[in-house]
Design a protein around this motif. Structure first.
Motif, PDB file in Angstrom:
ATOM      1  N   LEU A   1     -16.264 -45.170   2.541  1.00  0.00           N
ATOM      2  CA  LEU A   1     -17.742 -44.877   2.006  1.00  0.00           C
ATOM      3  C   LEU A   1     -18.359 -44.554   3.365  1.00  0.00           C
ATOM      4  O   LEU A   1     -19.119 -43.349   3.278  1.00  0.00           O
ATOM      5  CB  LEU A   1     -18.368 -45.985   1.184  1.00  0.00           C
ATOM      6  N   GLU A   2     -18.497 -45.263   4.314  1.00  0.00           N
ATOM      7  CA  GLU A   2     -19.118 -44.918   5.409  1.00  0.00           C
ATOM      8  C   GLU A   2     -18.795 -43.389   6.144  1.00  0.00           C
ATOM      9  O   GLU A   2     -19.646 -42.397   6.557  1.00  0.00           O
ATOM     10  CB  GLU A   2     -19.193 -46.012   6.874  1.00  0.00           C
ATOM     11  N   LYS A   3     -17.580 -43.300   6.219  1.00  0.00           N
ATOM     12  CA  LYS A   3     -16.788 -42.169   6.788  1.00  0.00           C
ATOM     13  C   LYS A   3     -17.359 -40.812   5.928  1.00  0.00           C
ATOM     14  O   LYS A   3     -17.403 -39.824   6.128  1.00  0.00           O
ATOM     15  CB  LYS A   3     -15.314 -42.018   6.719  1.00  0.00           C
ATOM     16  N   GLN A   4     -17.188 -41.025   4.587  1.00  0.00           N
ATOM     17  CA  GLN A   4     -17.566 -40.093   3.631  1.00  0.00           C
ATOM     18  C   GLN A   4     -19.136 -39.497   3.414  1.00  0.00           C
ATOM     19  O   GLN A   4     -19.207 -38.275   3.725  1.00  0.00           O
ATOM     20  CB  GLN A   4     -17.293 -40.634   2.087  1.00  0.00           C
TER      21      GLN A   4
ATOM     22  N   GLU B   1     -24.834 -45.909  -3.864  1.00  0.00           N
ATOM     23  CA  GLU B   1     -23.986 -46.828  -4.339  1.00  0.00           C
ATOM     24  C   GLU B   1     -22.616 -46.219  -4.842  1.00  0.00           C
ATOM     25  O   GLU B   1     -22.525 -44.915  -5.150  1.00  0.00           O
ATOM     26  CB  GLU B   1     -24.603 -47.546  -5.888  1.00  0.00           C
ATOM     27  N   GLN B   2     -21.525 -47.006  -4.919  1.00  0.00           N
ATOM     28  CA  GLN B   2     -20.237 -46.352  -5.180  1.00  0.00           C
ATOM     29  C   GLN B   2     -19.553 -47.463  -5.918  1.00  0.00           C
ATOM     30  O   GLN B   2     -19.446 -48.793  -5.458  1.00  0.00           O
ATOM     31  CB  GLN B   2     -19.574 -46.133  -3.841  1.00  0.00           C
ATOM     32  N   ASP B   3     -18.943 -47.488  -6.988  1.00  0.00           N
ATOM     33  CA  ASP B   3     -18.357 -48.287  -7.946  1.00  0.00           C
ATOM     34  C   ASP B   3     -16.753 -48.489  -7.168  1.00  0.00           C
ATOM     35  O   ASP B   3     -16.337 -47.861  -6.529  1.00  0.00           O
ATOM     36  CB  ASP B   3     -18.046 -47.685  -9.390  1.00  0.00           C
ATOM     37  N   SER B   4     -16.356 -49.801  -7.429  1.00  0.00           N
ATOM     38  CA  SER B   4     -15.275 -50.215  -6.779  1.00  0.00           C
ATOM     39  C   SER B   4     -14.110 -49.409  -7.220  1.00  0.00           C
ATOM     40  O   SER B   4     -14.065 -49.257  -8.375  1.00  0.00           O
ATOM     41  CB  SER B   4     -14.878 -51.664  -7.160  1.00  0.00           C
ATOM     42  N   GLY B   5     -13.113 -48.906  -6.432  1.00  0.00           N
ATOM     43  CA  GLY B   5     -11.981 -47.968  -6.871  1.00  0.00           C
ATOM     44  C   GLY B   5     -12.444 -46.475  -7.025  1.00  0.00           C
ATOM     45  O   GLY B   5     -11.612 -45.733  -7.466  1.00  0.00           O
ATOM     46  N   ASP B   6     -13.781 -46.077  -6.916  1.00  0.00           N
ATOM     47  CA  ASP B   6     -14.300 -44.704  -7.389  1.00  0.00           C
ATOM     48  C   ASP B   6     -14.375 -43.942  -6.062  1.00  0.00           C
ATOM     49  O   ASP B   6     -14.684 -44.599  -4.913  1.00  0.00           O
ATOM     50  CB  ASP B   6     -15.536 -44.914  -7.922  1.00  0.00           C
TER      51      ASP B   6
END
Length: 119
Positions: A30-33, A80-85
């Motif tokens: 997520l941080e890289k994205q 926010e990002q859901d787990s596995g998404d």
């Protein structure tokens, strides 16, 4: 009998290690994205909820989702990002509730300008 216990213990430790590595991996991803999308000062972490387990008769931690704070220009944003998404949702920008999915920092600033929010 002893060999069986050792194998079971080793397998359990490997599975636990893999599970923990999965959490940190998605946080890192997520941080890289977000950094790749042009956000700065990115700080992501896993968010856990307390859930009551009737069998254990106590509260246990359960992974809810991943949350990140970042900057888009001069705007502070919460993501926010859901787990596995792989998709992320921008929830707030400069304290205002918004709902944008997978916008780059530049696109977010342009959308916010349309709404009268300056960054």
């Amino acid at each position: 009998m002893r060999a069986t216990r050792i194998i079971v213990a080793a397998t359990t430790m490997l599975l636990l290690g893999a599970g923990l590595a999965g959490c940190s991996s998605q946080v890192d991803d997520l941080e890289k994205q977000l950094t790749k999308a042009g956000y700065t000062n990115v700080n992501a972490e896993a968010d856990y909820d307390q859930v009551y387990d009737k069998k254990k008769k106590k509260n246990v931690k359960k992974l809810d989702d991943y949350e990140a704070d970042a900057k888009a220009g001069n705007c502070a944003v919460e993501i926010e990002q859901d787990s596995g998404d792989n998709d992320y949702v921008i929830e707030t920008a400069n304290g205002k509730d918004v709902n944008f999915t997978n916008l780059t920092a530049t696109a977010l600033i342009a959308e916010l300008a349309k709404q009268g929010i300056t960054c």
